[in-house]
Design an enzyme around this catalytic site. Structure first.
Site, mmCIF file in Angstrom:
data_model
loop_
_atom_site.group_PDB
_atom_site.id
_atom_site.type_symbol
_atom_site.label_atom_id
_atom_site.label_comp_id
_atom_site.label_asym_id
_atom_site.label_seq_id
_atom_site.Cartn_x
_atom_site.Cartn_y
_atom_site.Cartn_z
ATOM 1 N N ASP A 84 0.851 -1.198 0.000
ATOM 2 C CA ASP A 84 0.000 0.000 0.000
ATOM 3 C C ASP A 84 0.889 1.252 0.000
ATOM 4 O O ASP A 84 1.801 1.357 0.821
ATOM 5 C CB ASP A 84 -0.869 -0.062 1.280
ATOM 6 C CG ASP A 84 -1.958 0.981 1.298
ATOM 7 O OD1 ASP A 84 -2.414 1.395 0.213
ATOM 8 O OD2 ASP A 84 -2.369 1.372 2.409
ATOM 9 N N GLU A 135 -1.093 5.928 -8.552
ATOM 10 C CA GLU A 135 -1.924 6.990 -7.949
ATOM 11 C C GLU A 135 -1.701 8.320 -8.649
ATOM 12 O O GLU A 135 -0.586 8.704 -8.952
ATOM 13 C CB GLU A 135 -1.601 7.124 -6.457
ATOM 14 C CG GLU A 135 -2.388 8.272 -5.799
ATOM 15 C CD GLU A 135 -2.277 8.305 -4.278
ATOM 16 O OE1 GLU A 135 -2.212 7.225 -3.666
ATOM 17 O OE2 GLU A 135 -2.273 9.415 -3.727
ATOM 18 N N GLY A 178 -8.011 8.046 7.289
ATOM 19 C CA GLY A 178 -8.363 8.309 8.689
ATOM 20 C C GLY A 178 -9.763 8.884 8.814
ATOM 21 O O GLY A 178 -10.568 8.785 7.887
ATOM 22 N N HIS A 207 -9.372 5.150 -1.876
ATOM 23 C CA HIS A 207 -8.641 5.065 -0.598
ATOM 24 C C HIS A 207 -9.474 5.762 0.477
ATOM 25 O O HIS A 207 -10.438 6.445 0.183
ATOM 26 C CB HIS A 207 -7.278 5.768 -0.739
ATOM 27 C CG HIS A 207 -6.266 4.930 -1.440
ATOM 28 N ND1 HIS A 207 -5.166 4.423 -0.804
ATOM 29 C CD2 HIS A 207 -6.203 4.484 -2.725
ATOM 30 C CE1 HIS A 207 -4.459 3.714 -1.666
ATOM 31 N NE2 HIS A 207 -5.065 3.730 -2.844
ATOM 32 N N GLY A 208 -9.049 5.578 1.721
ATOM 33 C CA GLY A 208 -9.729 6.293 2.815
ATOM 34 C C GLY A 208 -11.134 5.785 3.043
ATOM 35 O O GLY A 208 -12.056 6.570 3.298
ATOM 36 N N GLY A 209 -11.325 4.452 2.972
ATOM 37 C CA GLY A 209 -12.672 3.869 3.075
ATOM 38 C C GLY A 209 -13.339 4.039 4.433
ATOM 39 O O GLY A 209 -14.552 3.866 4.547
ATOM 40 N N ASN A 229 -10.207 0.729 -0.049
ATOM 41 C CA ASN A 229 -9.230 0.469 1.015
ATOM 42 C C ASN A 229 -9.773 0.857 2.390
ATOM 43 O O ASN A 229 -10.279 1.963 2.569
ATOM 44 C CB ASN A 229 -7.969 1.304 0.791
ATOM 45 C CG ASN A 229 -7.203 0.887 -0.442
ATOM 46 O OD1 ASN A 229 -7.634 0.018 -1.193
ATOM 47 N ND2 ASN A 229 -6.067 1.507 -0.659
HETATM 48 P P1 13P Z 1 -8.545 4.509 5.998
HETATM 49 O O1 13P Z 1 -7.485 4.386 7.035
HETATM 50 O O2 13P Z 1 -9.179 5.848 6.005
HETATM 51 O O3 13P Z 1 -9.546 3.408 6.083
HETATM 52 O O4 13P Z 1 -7.816 4.405 4.581
HETATM 53 C C1 13P Z 1 -7.130 3.237 4.247
HETATM 54 C C2 13P Z 1 -6.366 3.396 2.997
HETATM 55 O O5 13P Z 1 -6.750 4.102 2.099
HETATM 56 C C3 13P Z 1 -5.114 2.644 2.856
HETATM 57 O O6 13P Z 1 -4.447 2.964 1.690
#
Ligand code: 13P
Length: 287
Positions: A84, A135, A178, A207-209, A229
């Site tokens: 990642d 990305e 986060g 990303h940032g799920g 993610n």
């Molecule tokens: P989160 O920590 O917000 O779930 O994002 C995870 C992520 O995108 C890892 O690449």
């Protein structure tokens, strides 16, 4: 056996669902995610950040642990082991260590340099049968001490990178890693729509799920997102369950301090989080 993420993501994009990438930090985490994927007959991607790789003593340890666990737990659903937000050097190290998929995050380089480095790694991955994520447009928030602004990617730059032959493309659409701040403006579906129009069948990565409202997740999937993610949400549920165990004094009852007991509620909490996400992303039964 570990597989490239190509086939599972091509199917996901065509079938209008998304495969979850869940980040791993230790053995318990990995086991919980693999068992849940197997139980739900869902393909899965295990994400490893460079920091988590170091924490687990190195990429070779991670690859060996995951491969052995897939075998000994009799996991038959497709599992990809994915770096990642890899640096150029990290990506090469993971290819060497036996990962089945990598992300090269060149979003902080000028676009020409991002393209040149991505192109070189695409050629190596193609030769070895690995999948590769690139990305464009940095994703906001903090990850491993790196803070991005959360800009929206330029659809033409996305097309230029997609045309290099990457397997999947992460494009910034206002998402951040986060927890989302109260004044977060939400995902830019206009940007996502424009990116998908230019990149066609390319599976897009969100990303940032953690903390994205369900309706936005569903809309993002309908606009071409095929991989989502999740990291922070598993960390929060693990910490919360562990805290409750200790606050209830269970570590002091009998052999409650045994790490196999102490970490069990956290491991169960991760299973529940992963299950919830797989159901939301629509990947249940797709293996
Ligand atoms: P989160 O920590 O917000 O779930 O994002 C995870 C992520 O995108 C890892 O690449």
């Amino acid at each position: 056996m570990l597989v490239s993420a190509k086939e599972m993501l091509t199917k996901a994009k065509a079938g209008h669902y998304a495969v979850g990438q869940f980040n791993i930090n230790n053995l318990e985490w990995t086991k919980s995610i693999l068992l849940t994927a197997q139980e739900l007959k869902s393909p899965v991607i295990l994400g490893v950040s460079e920091g988590a790789g170091k924490y687990m003593t190195g990429y070779k340890t991670v690859a060996a642990m995951v491969k052995a666990m897939v075998e000994e737990l009799n996991i038959t659903v497709p599992v990809a082991l994915h770096l990642d937000h890899g640096s150029y050097e990290g990506a090469k190290a993971c290819i060497e260590a036996g990962f089945s998929s990598i992300m090269f995050d060149g979003s902080h380089y000028p676009i020409d340099e991002n393209i040149a480095k991505t192109k070189e790694l695409v050629a190596i991955c193609e030769e070895k049968g690995l999948s590769i994520e690139a990305e464009v447009g940095s994703i906001g928030g903090e990850e491993d001490g790196v803070i991005g602004k959360g800009e929206c990617a330029d659809p033409d730059e996305c097309k230029a990178v997609a045309d290099l032959g990457v397997t999947m493309l992460a494009a910034g659409i206002g998402n951040i890693h986060g927890k989302y701040p109260d004044n977060w403006e939400g995902l830019s579906f206009e940007t996502l729509d424009a990116i998908q129009a230019k990149t066609g069948d390319m599976p897009l990565v969100l990303h940032g799920g953690t903390g994205i409202p369900e309706d936005m997740i569903k809309k993002a999937i309908s606009l071409g997102v095929a991989k989502i993610n999740v990291n922070t949400e598993c960390q929060l549920s693990f910490a919360d369950a562990t805290r409750k165990y200790i606050e209830a004094g269970k570590d002091l009852e009998g052999k409650g301090f045994d790490p196999r007991k102490l970490l069990a509620p956290g491991a169960e909490a991760i299973k529940a989080t992963v299950k919830e996400k797989m159901e939301l992303f629509g990947s249940v039964g797709k293996a």
